[in-house]
Structure formats: C-alpha cells, structure tokens
Motif scaffolding. Structure first.
Motif, PDB file in Angstrom:
ATOM      1  N   ASP A  29       7.159   5.137   0.177  1.00  0.00           N
ATOM      2  CA  ASP A  29       6.288   5.044   1.344  1.00  0.00           C
ATOM      3  C   ASP A  29       5.146   6.049   1.295  1.00  0.00           C
ATOM      4  OD1 ASP A  29       7.388   2.804   2.459  1.00  0.00           O
ATOM      5  OD2 ASP A  29       8.710   3.885   3.808  1.00  0.00           O
ATOM      6  N   LEU A  30       4.123   5.747   2.079  1.00  0.00           N
ATOM      7  CA  LEU A  30       2.881   6.506   2.016  1.00  0.00           C
ATOM      8  C   LEU A  30       2.127   6.255   3.315  1.00  0.00           C
ATOM      9  CD1 LEU A  30       1.610   8.191  -0.368  1.00  0.00           C
ATOM     10  CD2 LEU A  30       0.105   6.234  -0.723  1.00  0.00           C
ATOM     11  N   GLY A  31       2.585   6.915   4.397  1.00  0.00           N
ATOM     12  CA  GLY A  31       2.046   6.624   5.715  1.00  0.00           C
ATOM     13  C   GLY A  31       1.032   7.621   6.207  1.00  0.00           C
ATOM     14  N   ILE A  32       0.445   7.287   7.359  1.00  0.00           N
ATOM     15  CA  ILE A  32      -0.460   8.210   8.052  1.00  0.00           C
ATOM     16  C   ILE A  32       0.188   8.624   9.374  1.00  0.00           C
ATOM     17  CG2 ILE A  32      -2.573   7.403   6.978  1.00  0.00           C
ATOM     18  CD1 ILE A  32      -1.763   6.404  10.567  1.00  0.00           C
ATOM     19  N   LYS A  33      -0.355   9.681   9.977  1.00  0.00           N
ATOM     20  CA  LYS A  33       0.186  10.211  11.222  1.00  0.00           C
ATOM     21  C   LYS A  33      -0.833   9.999  12.336  1.00  0.00           C
ATOM     22  CE  LYS A  33       2.234  14.424  13.202  1.00  0.00           C
ATOM     23  NZ  LYS A  33       2.600  15.832  12.909  1.00  0.00           N
ATOM     24  N   VAL A  34      -0.558   9.014  13.186  1.00  0.00           N
ATOM     25  CA  VAL A  34      -1.460   8.722  14.297  1.00  0.00           C
ATOM     26  C   VAL A  34      -1.561   9.950  15.201  1.00  0.00           C
ATOM     27  CG1 VAL A  34      -1.812   7.294  16.338  1.00  0.00           C
ATOM     28  CG2 VAL A  34      -0.961   6.258  14.220  1.00  0.00           C
ATOM     29  N   GLY A  47      -1.679  18.457  -5.832  1.00  0.00           N
ATOM     30  CA  GLY A  47      -1.659  18.384  -7.284  1.00  0.00           C
ATOM     31  C   GLY A  47      -2.161  17.060  -7.824  1.00  0.00           C
ATOM     32  N   ASN A  48      -1.946  16.868  -9.099  1.00  0.00           N
ATOM     33  CA  ASN A  48      -2.454  15.710  -9.821  1.00  0.00           C
ATOM     34  C   ASN A  48      -1.615  14.475  -9.528  1.00  0.00           C
ATOM     35  OD1 ASN A  48      -3.535  13.938 -11.636  1.00  0.00           O
ATOM     36  ND2 ASN A  48      -2.818  15.012 -13.472  1.00  0.00           N
ATOM     37  N   VAL A  49      -2.247  13.421  -9.033  1.00  0.00           N
ATOM     38  CA  VAL A  49      -1.494  12.193  -8.747  1.00  0.00           C
ATOM     39  C   VAL A  49      -1.108  11.461 -10.023  1.00  0.00           C
ATOM     40  CG1 VAL A  49      -2.581  11.924  -6.494  1.00  0.00           C
ATOM     41  CG2 VAL A  49      -3.586  10.784  -8.488  1.00  0.00           C
ATOM     42  N   GLY A  50      -1.602  11.954 -11.156  1.00  0.00           N
ATOM     43  CA  GLY A  50      -1.267  11.331 -12.427  1.00  0.00           C
ATOM     44  C   GLY A  50       0.189  11.458 -12.815  1.00  0.00           C
ATOM     45  N   ASP A  51       0.942  12.352 -12.141  1.00  0.00           N
ATOM     46  CA  ASP A  51       2.367  12.483 -12.479  1.00  0.00           C
ATOM     47  C   ASP A  51       3.236  11.510 -11.689  1.00  0.00           C
ATOM     48  OD1 ASP A  51       2.327  13.596  -9.957  1.00  0.00           O
ATOM     49  OD2 ASP A  51       3.340  15.461 -10.525  1.00  0.00           O
ATOM     50  N   ILE A  52       2.624  10.658 -10.864  1.00  0.00           N
ATOM     51  CA  ILE A  52       3.373   9.663 -10.095  1.00  0.00           C
ATOM     52  C   ILE A  52       3.495   8.391 -10.932  1.00  0.00           C
ATOM     53  CG2 ILE A  52       3.450   8.299  -7.974  1.00  0.00           C
ATOM     54  CD1 ILE A  52       1.540  10.429  -6.748  1.00  0.00           C
ATOM     55  N   ASP A  53       4.738   7.952 -11.147  1.00  0.00           N
ATOM     56  CA  ASP A  53       4.961   6.770 -11.979  1.00  0.00           C
ATOM     57  C   ASP A  53       4.896   5.475 -11.181  1.00  0.00           C
ATOM     58  OD1 ASP A  53       5.720   7.860 -14.755  1.00  0.00           O
ATOM     59  OD2 ASP A  53       6.965   9.062 -13.410  1.00  0.00           O
ATOM     60  N   ALA A  54       5.247   5.520  -9.904  1.00  0.00           N
ATOM     61  CA  ALA A  54       5.234   4.300  -9.099  1.00  0.00           C
ATOM     62  C   ALA A  54       5.256   4.668  -7.622  1.00  0.00           C
ATOM     63  CB  ALA A  54       6.421   3.403  -9.438  1.00  0.00           C
ATOM     64  N   VAL A  55       4.684   3.768  -6.802  1.00  0.00           N
ATOM     65  CA  VAL A  55       4.740   3.864  -5.343  1.00  0.00           C
ATOM     66  C   VAL A  55       5.464   2.622  -4.839  1.00  0.00           C
ATOM     67  CG1 VAL A  55       3.410   3.892  -3.204  1.00  0.00           C
ATOM     68  CG2 VAL A  55       2.625   5.217  -5.180  1.00  0.00           C
ATOM     69  N   LEU A  56       6.511   2.825  -4.054  1.00  0.00           N
ATOM     70  CA  LEU A  56       7.271   1.724  -3.492  1.00  0.00           C
ATOM     71  C   LEU A  56       7.101   1.758  -1.974  1.00  0.00           C
ATOM     72  CD1 LEU A  56       8.745   2.655  -6.236  1.00  0.00           C
ATOM     73  CD2 LEU A  56      10.665   1.333  -5.402  1.00  0.00           C
ATOM     74  N   ILE A  57       6.669   0.654  -1.383  1.00  0.00           N
ATOM     75  CA  ILE A  57       6.388   0.589   0.042  1.00  0.00           C
ATOM     76  C   ILE A  57       7.465  -0.242   0.730  1.00  0.00           C
ATOM     77  CG2 ILE A  57       4.733  -0.137   1.791  1.00  0.00           C
ATOM     78  CD1 ILE A  57       3.756   2.209   0.092  1.00  0.00           C
ATOM     79  N   SER A  58       8.056   0.307   1.797  1.00  0.00           N
ATOM     80  CA  SER A  58       9.161  -0.368   2.483  1.00  0.00           C
ATOM     81  C   SER A  58       8.689  -1.474   3.414  1.00  0.00           C
ATOM     82  CB  SER A  58       9.998   0.647   3.276  1.00  0.00           C
ATOM     83  OG  SER A  58       9.226   1.208   4.340  1.00  0.00           O
ATOM     84  N   HIS A  59       7.555  -1.261   4.090  1.00  0.00           N
ATOM     85  CA  HIS A  59       7.000  -2.268   4.997  1.00  0.00           C
ATOM     86  C   HIS A  59       5.593  -1.853   5.391  1.00  0.00           C
ATOM     87  CE1 HIS A  59       8.665   0.696   7.791  1.00  0.00           C
ATOM     88  NE2 HIS A  59       8.004   0.138   8.796  1.00  0.00           N
ATOM     89  N   ALA A  60       4.914  -2.697   6.156  1.00  0.00           N
ATOM     90  CA  ALA A  60       3.468  -2.548   6.331  1.00  0.00           C
ATOM     91  C   ALA A  60       3.051  -1.844   7.611  1.00  0.00           C
ATOM     92  CB  ALA A  60       2.784  -3.912   6.243  1.00  0.00           C
ATOM     93  N   HIS A  61       3.938  -1.123   8.303  1.00  0.00           N
ATOM     94  CA  HIS A  61       3.500  -0.349   9.461  1.00  0.00           C
ATOM     95  C   HIS A  61       2.705   0.872   9.006  1.00  0.00           C
ATOM     96  CE1 HIS A  61       6.759  -2.226  12.266  1.00  0.00           C
ATOM     97  NE2 HIS A  61       5.696  -2.990  12.130  1.00  0.00           N
ATOM     98  N   GLU A  62       1.822   1.347   9.877  1.00  0.00           N
ATOM     99  CA  GLU A  62       0.851   2.364   9.466  1.00  0.00           C
ATOM    100  C   GLU A  62       1.492   3.665   9.018  1.00  0.00           C
ATOM    101  OE1 GLU A  62       2.021   3.629  13.374  1.00  0.00           O
ATOM    102  OE2 GLU A  62       1.400   1.632  12.691  1.00  0.00           O
ATOM    103  N   ASP A  63       2.634   4.031   9.585  1.00  0.00           N
ATOM    104  CA  ASP A  63       3.265   5.288   9.205  1.00  0.00           C
ATOM    105  C   ASP A  63       4.048   5.175   7.905  1.00  0.00           C
ATOM    106  OD1 ASP A  63       4.985   3.592  10.656  1.00  0.00           O
ATOM    107  OD2 ASP A  63       6.241   5.239  11.354  1.00  0.00           O
TER     108      ASP A  63
END
Length: 384
Positions: A29-34, A47-63
C-alpha cells in the motif's frame, strides 16, 4: 524480516508498510493522509526508491493508493500489482487526491500494472505473497508475506462481519499487522446499521449520505428500506461492483441489483430529492459530495456522515459545528472482529495500523501482544 512502518502507525491515513526479506523489498500500500500537508501527506519513504522491488496495492481508497503518482515522481519504475477492480478505480482516486503536478506528469500507469485475482499466490524473488478477499470492497485483499521461515500478515482494511462482502480467513503467522481503525469499539456492525436506518427513517423529507464510491455505498444500499437516490455518476461503478459476484455474499446480490434498478438518478442542478441521496466521497473532500455537502447545509437538508472524518475535512468541520449527524457504518473490524482475527492467526505479536495512538492504547488490554510504542518512521525486525 524487517518491517519499515511508512504510514498509518499511530495515525490514520497514508497507510504503507515495507517488508524486507528474501533478498527483496516490497511496499504494501501507498496512501495519502487527508488533512495533512507537505511530507506528512505521503508515506515516510526516505532514500532511493530504486531498492523497491514491487508495490502491492490492497484496494483503491485514497489512504492506500493515493500516493502512487508521488512515488512515480520520485523515480520508481518497478512492478505494481493489484486486482482488476482496484486498477479500474485507482485513476479516479488519484484524480481526487494526487498532487495535480505529479498526476499531470505521472498519470495512473495502467500499462505497468500486473493484475492478480484475490486468492492468488504471488512470487517476488525470495518472497511468497498469499492474497485473500478483504470483506471491505470489491477487489480488496489482504496480504500474507512469507520468506520461507517467517510469515507476516498485513490485513490492509478488512471487515470480518460484513453483510455484503466476503472476507477470507487469514492464515496463522509470526507477525500480524491488522486494521485497528476503530480501536476497541465494541459496538457490532448490525447495531450501527440499525441506528443508521432509524436515523434515515426519522428524516422522511430526504437527507444526504456522503459515502465512498466503493465499499460503504453497497453496505448503505443493502440497509436502506424505502426509495432512495444516487448521484448519477455513481451508477456505472455500483453496477460493476454488484456484477463482481465472487466478492459478495450470494444472498445479497439479488437485493443489491433490485435496489440499484429502483434508485433514482440525481444530477447536479436538480432540486435535492425527498429521499436519501447517496453521493461520493464520504468526507466531502472530493467528488460530488464536495459540492453537495455545502449545498445541503445551506438548504437545511439533513446530512448523515457514516465514516472517518479527518481533521479539517469539510465533513468534520460541519459535524464539529453541530450541523450534521454521525453514526459510524462499520467498514473496519470492531473489537470482536479483531480479537477473532488475532486468535485465528495464533495470537502472534501484533501491530495495529490506521489508528491514533490513544485509541490503540485502549485496544492493548484486549490483545496482550500488541505493540503500542511503534510509530510511522520506525522499523521492526522479526527474528526467527
């Protein structure tokens, strides 16, 4: 395995967890804080986002997905995994909550997304990720991450006792990162649903029900008894959610189809209807409700808020002034649900996400292995 708590720990919003193990680093997940601004609007990802191998999103709510364009603006070009329903809904979430400059340069990267089905098992290097239906929204999932010797379960947002959505049991694990949105709230969802129905019945001249487009909208449709209206822009999405029958309890599908067919379409510029009106989103921050909330308030049209109200959001401002009703429609676990989840997971060490520190402390006596000292920005190592 090391957990980096990037958002949603000791706070509500910007939910994000990094799991480091099996020679890989993944973000769940990768949310924002209203209501926040600057760096606090986004996950605490340094730091460098290049060390991230994958992003997995659980659902489409903003947070849970609202910071995706921001991550791309930081240079991330790796794997992005989500369900088809989340992929369909995420662009509108980013339209409402992403920084406009980030979104203009980095719109939703549909061509980069890898789709999976709830229940699929995913492989990311030395990590195996099991998924299951969340009971929260159509296409929503939880994640169980295994490095071959230890397993971490991240619930994302779940609803164990939804009357509409199905939640799959989560496996036993060595660390449970669970949805603590409601702290130690003991009131059952059925009691709150009954209270909402009674409030609506007490306002026969009509009322506004701001609601997220996915998830709670179907819950509200299922409990409303009489005529109601929806913002016309919601119909296509609601129909698609009802058609995703694998996510729903089979017995509720015919009722939802019938209720949607019966619902009147309301268009902007028309008089407010003499019946309940559903409009997204739930906070009055974006979507049709951003226009409808002040319109209804000025017209003396009753308003009932049924979810989380971030500080400073239009819904929270009106409620603080005594100009709306508020009854929580449970779309997260109450106390009994989280106790059952923890017991089913084998009573492991636990971290609660999406919960302010004070409310988390109230939950601690019920879950003795709960860590209440960790906050966004901290790390936690799970040893064998």
């Amino acid at each position: 395995m090391r957990m980096d708590l990037l958002g949603g720990f000791g706070e509500k919003g910007r939910t994000s967890l990094a799991v480091n193990g099996g020679g890989r680093r993944i973000l769940l997940d990768l949310g924002i804080k209203v209501g926040a601004a600057g760096a606090e609007y986004y996950p605490a990802l340094a730091g460098n986002v290049g060390d991230i191998d994958a992003v997995l999103i659980s659902h489409a709510h903003e947070d849970h997905v609202g910071a995706l364009s921001w991550l791309l603006s930081q240079g991330y070009r790796g794997r992005i995994l989500m369900t088809a329903e989340t992929c369909d809904e995420a662009p509108s979430t980013l339209e409402a909550y992403a920084d406009p400059a980030d979104l203009a340069r980095f719109p939703f990267p549909a061509e980069q997304v890898e789709l999976f089905e709830p229940g699929d098992t995913l492989s990311i290097g030395g990590l195996t990720v099991v998924t299951g239906r969340s009971g929260h929204v159509v296409g929503g999932v939880w994640f169980a991450v295994d490095d071959g010797s230890r397993r971490v379960v991240y619930s994302a947002d779940v609803v164990p006792d939804s009357n509409v959505f199905v939640m799959d049991p989560m496996p036993r694990c060595d660390l449970l990162v669970f949805d603590a949105s409601y702290g130690a709230d003991p009131v059952a969802g059925s009691d709150r649903a009954r209270a909402i129905a009674q409030w609506v019945a007490a306002h026969p001249g009509g009322c506004l029900l701001p609601t997220p487009l996915s998830g709670r909208s179907l819950e509200l449709m299922a409990l409303l008894q009489g005529p109601f209206a929806i913002h016309a822009g919601m119909r296509r999405s609601l129909s698609a959610q009802i058609d995703a029958t694998a996510a729903l309890h089979s017995e509720v599908v015919p009722r939802l189809r019938r209720r949607l067919a019966e619902a009147a379409d309301w268009h902007e510029g028309e008089p407010l209807p003499p019946c309940p009106l559903l409009a997204d989103d739930g906070m009055g921050k974006a979507g049709p409700s951003a226009v409808l909330l002040p319109l209804a308030d000025a017209a003396g049209y009753p308003i009932l808020l049924t979810g989380h109200l971030p500080a400073g959001s239009p819904g929270e401002v009106l409620h603080a002034a005594g100009r709306t009703g508020w009854i929580r429609m449970p779309t997260h676990p109450t106390l009994s649900g989280n106790l059952a989840i923890w017991e089913g997971a084998g009573r492991p060490p636990a971290l609660g996400h999406s919960c302010p520190a004070a409310a988390l402390a109230e939950l601690a006596p019920h879950i003795p292995s709960l860590r209440t000292d960790l906050r966004t920005g901290d790390s936690f190592t799970l040893v064998s």
